[in-house]
Design an enzyme around this catalytic site. Structure first.
Site, short mmCIF file in Angstrom:
data_model
loop_
_atom_site.label_atom_id
_atom_site.label_comp_id
_atom_site.label_asym_id
_atom_site.label_seq_id
_atom_site.Cartn_x
_atom_site.Cartn_y
_atom_site.Cartn_z
N ASN A 5 10.14 1.69 -11.38
CA ASN A 5 10.78 3.01 -11.25
C ASN A 5 11.35 3.30 -9.86
O ASN A 5 12.25 4.12 -9.72
CB ASN A 5 9.84 4.13 -11.73
CG ASN A 5 8.62 4.29 -10.86
OD1 ASN A 5 8.24 3.37 -10.14
ND2 ASN A 5 8.01 5.45 -10.91
N GLU A 11 -1.95 2.22 -6.58
CA GLU A 11 -1.18 3.47 -6.69
C GLU A 11 -0.79 3.59 -8.16
O GLU A 11 0.06 2.86 -8.64
CB GLU A 11 0.08 3.41 -5.82
CG GLU A 11 -0.20 3.18 -4.34
CD GLU A 11 -0.97 4.30 -3.69
OE1 GLU A 11 -0.89 5.45 -4.18
OE2 GLU A 11 -1.67 4.02 -2.72
N CYS A 70 6.21 8.70 -10.60
CA CYS A 70 4.77 8.93 -10.63
C CYS A 70 4.47 10.36 -10.21
O CYS A 70 3.44 10.91 -10.57
CB CYS A 70 4.05 7.93 -9.75
SG CYS A 70 4.76 7.83 -8.11
N GLU A 72 -0.50 4.86 0.81
CA GLU A 72 0.66 4.10 1.26
C GLU A 72 1.44 4.97 2.24
O GLU A 72 1.18 6.15 2.39
CB GLU A 72 1.55 3.77 0.07
CG GLU A 72 0.91 2.73 -0.81
CD GLU A 72 1.94 1.84 -1.48
OE1 GLU A 72 2.18 0.72 -1.00
OE2 GLU A 72 2.47 2.28 -2.51
P1 NAD Z 1 2.84 -1.64 -15.10
O1 NAD Z 1 1.42 -1.41 -14.78
O2 NAD Z 1 3.21 -1.99 -16.49
O3 NAD Z 1 3.42 -2.82 -14.18
C1 NAD Z 1 3.35 -2.77 -12.76
C2 NAD Z 1 3.46 -4.19 -12.23
O4 NAD Z 1 2.30 -4.93 -12.57
C3 NAD Z 1 4.64 -4.98 -12.79
O5 NAD Z 1 5.19 -5.80 -11.79
C4 NAD Z 1 3.97 -5.81 -13.87
O6 NAD Z 1 4.70 -6.98 -14.21
C5 NAD Z 1 2.65 -6.15 -13.18
N1 NAD Z 1 1.57 -6.57 -14.07
C6 NAD Z 1 1.41 -6.33 -15.40
N2 NAD Z 1 0.26 -6.89 -15.84
C7 NAD Z 1 -0.34 -7.47 -14.77
C8 NAD Z 1 -1.57 -8.17 -14.58
N3 NAD Z 1 -2.41 -8.39 -15.59
N4 NAD Z 1 -1.87 -8.61 -13.33
C9 NAD Z 1 -1.05 -8.37 -12.29
N5 NAD Z 1 0.13 -7.71 -12.41
C10 NAD Z 1 0.48 -7.26 -13.64
O7 NAD Z 1 3.61 -0.32 -14.62
P2 NAD Z 1 5.18 0.03 -14.79
O8 NAD Z 1 5.43 0.35 -16.21
O9 NAD Z 1 6.02 -1.01 -14.14
O10 NAD Z 1 5.29 1.35 -13.89
C11 NAD Z 1 5.02 2.63 -14.38
C12 NAD Z 1 3.67 3.11 -13.90
O11 NAD Z 1 3.62 3.03 -12.47
C13 NAD Z 1 3.40 4.57 -14.22
O12 NAD Z 1 2.07 4.71 -14.66
C14 NAD Z 1 3.59 5.28 -12.88
O13 NAD Z 1 2.89 6.48 -12.75
C15 NAD Z 1 3.10 4.24 -11.93
N6 NAD Z 1 3.62 4.47 -10.59
C16 NAD Z 1 2.75 4.94 -9.63
C17 NAD Z 1 3.21 5.20 -8.35
C18 NAD Z 1 2.27 5.69 -7.29
O14 NAD Z 1 2.58 5.54 -6.13
N7 NAD Z 1 1.14 6.27 -7.63
C19 NAD Z 1 4.55 5.00 -8.05
C20 NAD Z 1 5.41 4.54 -9.05
C21 NAD Z 1 4.93 4.27 -10.33
#
Ligand code: NAD
Length: 499
Positions: free
Chosen positions: A157, A255, A289, A469
C-alpha cells in the site's frame, strides 16, 4: 536489469550489485489494478535467491559497518536528491502498479525523499550516551552497533515510502539489507533500488529479492544469518513472522493493521471535519493502515454530518489513478475487492444500514479494474464486526455516541491501536482526548492520516509489538547498544565492591 520480448518486459532481482534472474528462471505477472494491463514479469524467487542475497549482504557488512556514518549519510543524501529528481516518473509507475491517485503517489515518493534527508542527517549524529563511572579514572559510555544483515518485508500500500523508511534507517545505522517487496508492487521497489545503485551504494549493501511470502519471506525470516526483521503487513502474517523469528531469538519489528476512528463532537467545525473524514476514509481507497474506517459522532450532529458525508461520498469519481479527474482509484486486487464486498452482507446481518455505496463498480471501463463504490454504513454499534475488523477498503462505519467518555471508550475498544483523531473546538475535550486515546498516533482537528517522518510511527495493542518506525525510534530498532568501560587507573577496580 530488464529484458524486453514482444512488448513484455522481464525484470530482475538485485543481488551483490547486479541485476539477476531468479535461480529458477521463473517469473510472475504484475498487472495494473485499474485496467488489468500487464506491466511486466518479475522474478518468482525462492530459497536459493534468498541464500545468495543474504550471502551478498553478509559479505558487504564489514565494509559498510566500517564506512563512517557521515559517509553513509552522504550516499543517502544523494538517494534523496535522485528520488526527488525522479519523483514524477516513479510516482507514475507506482500509480500504475498500485492504483492510488497520482497526487498520493507523489506523496508516497516524497516520504522517501524526506526520510533520505532525515536519515542522512542522522549519519552525523547517531547519538550514544556518555555517563560518569562510579569508579575513579574510569570512563563509561554507550554506543550503537548495527545488527548485521536485516530483512525488510513490505506491503503493497506504500510501495516506495515503506521500503524507504525501513532501508534508510537500517542503512544509516550500518546494517546491510535484503528487501522483499510485496508481490503486487515489485516495480516500485525496483525503481527505489535503482536509485540506491545510481547513488553509489556499494554492491551487496542493499539487495532486492522479489517473490511470494511463502517462497521468499519465510526462508528470509528463517535464515540464520538474518539478525533482524522489519515487517509491515497484516496481523495474520505478522504473527507467523514473529513466531518464526522467536525460534532463533531474532529481533522483529511488526507494523500491522489498524481500525482507526475519527471522533466528531457537537461543537466541532463540521466543514473541516467532513474534509478530514472524506480524506481519511476514502483517500488511497481506504487502503492505508491509518485510514479512518470508523466515525464516532456525538448525537447532536450525527444526522447533519451523515447528510453532508452522503453528499460528498456520492460525488467522488472512481477511475484510474493516472487520470486527473479521479478521486478514488481501484483496490489492489480482485480478491481484495471481493473481500471488501463480503463485509456488506456482514453489515446487513448485524443490523447496519448501507447509506451509500456497497457495490462493486462495473460501469464502462471500471469493469476492467478492481473498483468499489465509496461506502457509508449507518446504525453501526460498538462490537459489530464491521466496527472491529480491518476491512481495508473505502468503507466508513458511523457510530453514534452521547458523550466524550463514550467516544473515547469506543475508540479504544479494538484489537488495534494505530491512529485516532478528534474534531472539537473545546480545549478541555481535546486535552482529555490527547491523554486518554490509547493509539500510537493522535490527531486534533485533522483526519487519521498524514504522519510526518520525523515522529515515531506505530501503534499499540495488535497493531505491533511495541517498536516504532520513523523518527529516532527506527534507530532504536536497527541498532544494538554496546556499553564500553575504559579503566585508566592502572589497577583492578571492581564495580560495586571497590568504592
Ligand atoms: P501481508 O501481510 O499480506 O503481506 C506483507 C508482506 O509480507 C508481503 O511482502 C508478503 O509477501 C509478505 N509475506 C506474506 N507471508 C509471509 C510469510 N509467511 N513470511 C514472511 N513474509 C510473508 O500484508 P499486505 O496485504 O501486503 O498489506 C496490508 C496490511 O498491511 C494491512 O493489514 C495494513 O494495515 C498493514 N499495514 C500496516 C502498516 C503499519 O505501519 N502499521 C502500514 C501499511 C500497511
Amino acid at each position: 536489469m530488464a529484458a524486453q520480448t514482444s512488448e513484455i518486459t522481464t525484470y530482475q532481482n538485485y543481488i551483490g550489485g547486479e541485476w539477476v534472474d531468479a535461480a529458477s528462471g521463473e517469473t510472475s505477472e504484475n498487472r495494473d489494478p485499474a485496467t488489468g494491463e500487464l506491466i511486466g514479469l518479475f522474478p518468482r524467487s525462492g530459497a536459493e535467491d534468498v541464500n545468495r542475497a543474504v550471502a551478498a549482504a553478509r559479505k558487504a557488512f564489514d565494509g559498510w559497518r566500517l564506512t563512517p556514518a557521515p559517509k553513509r549519510g552522504e550516499i543517502l543524501y544523494r538517494v534523496g536528491q535522485l528520488l526527488a529528481e525522479r519523483k514524477e516518473e516513479i510516482a507514475r509507475a507506482l500509480t500504475r502498479e498500485m492504483g492510488k491517485v497520482l497526487v498520493e503517489a507523489r506523496g508516497d515518493v516524497q516520504e522517501g525523499v524526506d526520510m533520505a534527508f532525515y536519515m542522512a542527517g542522522e549519519g552525523r549524529r547517531l547519538f550514544g550516551s556518555i555517563v560518569p563511572s562510579e569508579l575513579p579514572n574510569k570512563a563509561a559510555y554507550g554506543v550503537r552497533d548495527p545488527l548485521g544483515v536485516v530483512a525488510c518485508i513490505t506491503p503493497w500500500n506504500f510501495p516506495v515510502a515503506i521500503p524507504s523508511w525501513k532501508t534508510m534507517a537500517a542503512l544509516i545505522a550500518g546494517n546491510t539489507v535484503v528487501l522483499k517487496p510485496a508481490t503486487d508492487t515489485p516495480n516500485s521497489a525496483r525503481l527505489l533500488v535503482q536509485v540506491y545503485a545510481d547513488a553509489g551504494l556499494p554492491p551487496g549493501v542493499l539487495n532486492l529479492v522479489c517473490g511470494t511470502g511463502s517462497e521468499v519471506g519465510t526462508p528470509l525470516v528463517q535464515h540464520p544469518d538474518v539478525a533482524g526483521i522489519s515487517f509491515t503487513g497484516s496481523n495474520e502474517v505478522g504473527r507467523e513472522v514473529n513466531v518464526e523469528a522467536a525460534r532463533q531469538f531474532k529481533r522483529v519489528t511488526l507494523e500491522l493493521g489498524g481500525k482507526n476512528a475519527i471522533i466528531v463532537m457537537d461543537d466541532a467545525d463540521l466543514e473541516l471535519a467532513v474534509d478530514g473524514i472524506v480524506w481519511s476514509a476514502f483517500g488511497t481507497t481506504g487502503q492505508r493502515c491509518t485510514a479512518a474506517s470508523r466515525l464516532i459522532v456525538q448525537k447532536g450532529v450525527r444526522a447533519e454530518l451523515e447528510q453532508r458525508l452522503l453528499e460528498r461520498a456520492t460525488k467522488l469519481r472512481l477511475g484510474p489513478g493516472l487520470e486527473e479527474t479521479t478521486d478514488v482509484g481501484p483496490l489492489i486486487s480482485r480478491s481484495q475487492r471481493d473481500r471488501v464486498h463480503s463485509y456488506m452482507a456482514v453489515a446487513r446481518d448485524e443490523g447496519a444500514r448501507i447509506l451509500t455505496g456497497g457495490e462493486i463498480a462495473t460501469d464502462g471501463d471500471l469493469a476492467q479494474g478492481n473498483f468499489y463504490t465509496p461506502t457509508l454504513l449507518g446504525d453501526v454499534r460498538p462490537g459489530m464486526r464491521v466496527e472491529q475488523e480491518e476491512i481495508f477498503g473505502p468503507v466508513l462505519s458511523i457510530i453514534e455516541v452521547e458523550t466524550l467518555a463514550e467516544a473515547i471508550a469506543v475508540n479504544n475498544n479494538t484489537r488495534y491501536g494505530l491512529s485516532s483523531s478528534i474534531f472539537t473546538n473545546n480545549i478541555n475535550a481535546a486535552q482529555t482526548a490527547m491523554r486518554d486515546l490509547t493509539t500510537g498516533i493522535v490527531y486534533i482537528n485533522a483526519g487519521t492520516i498524514g504522519a510526518e517522518i520525523q515522529l515515531p510511527f506505530g501503534g499499540t495493542r495488535g497493531t505491533g509489538n511495541g517498536h516504532r518506525e520513523a523518527g529516532l525510534g527506527a534507530l532504536e530498532f536497527f541498532t544494538e547498544w554496546k556499553a564500553i568501560y575504559i579503566d585508566y587507573s592502572g589497577r583492578l577496580q571492581r564495580a560495586q565492591i571497590d568504592a
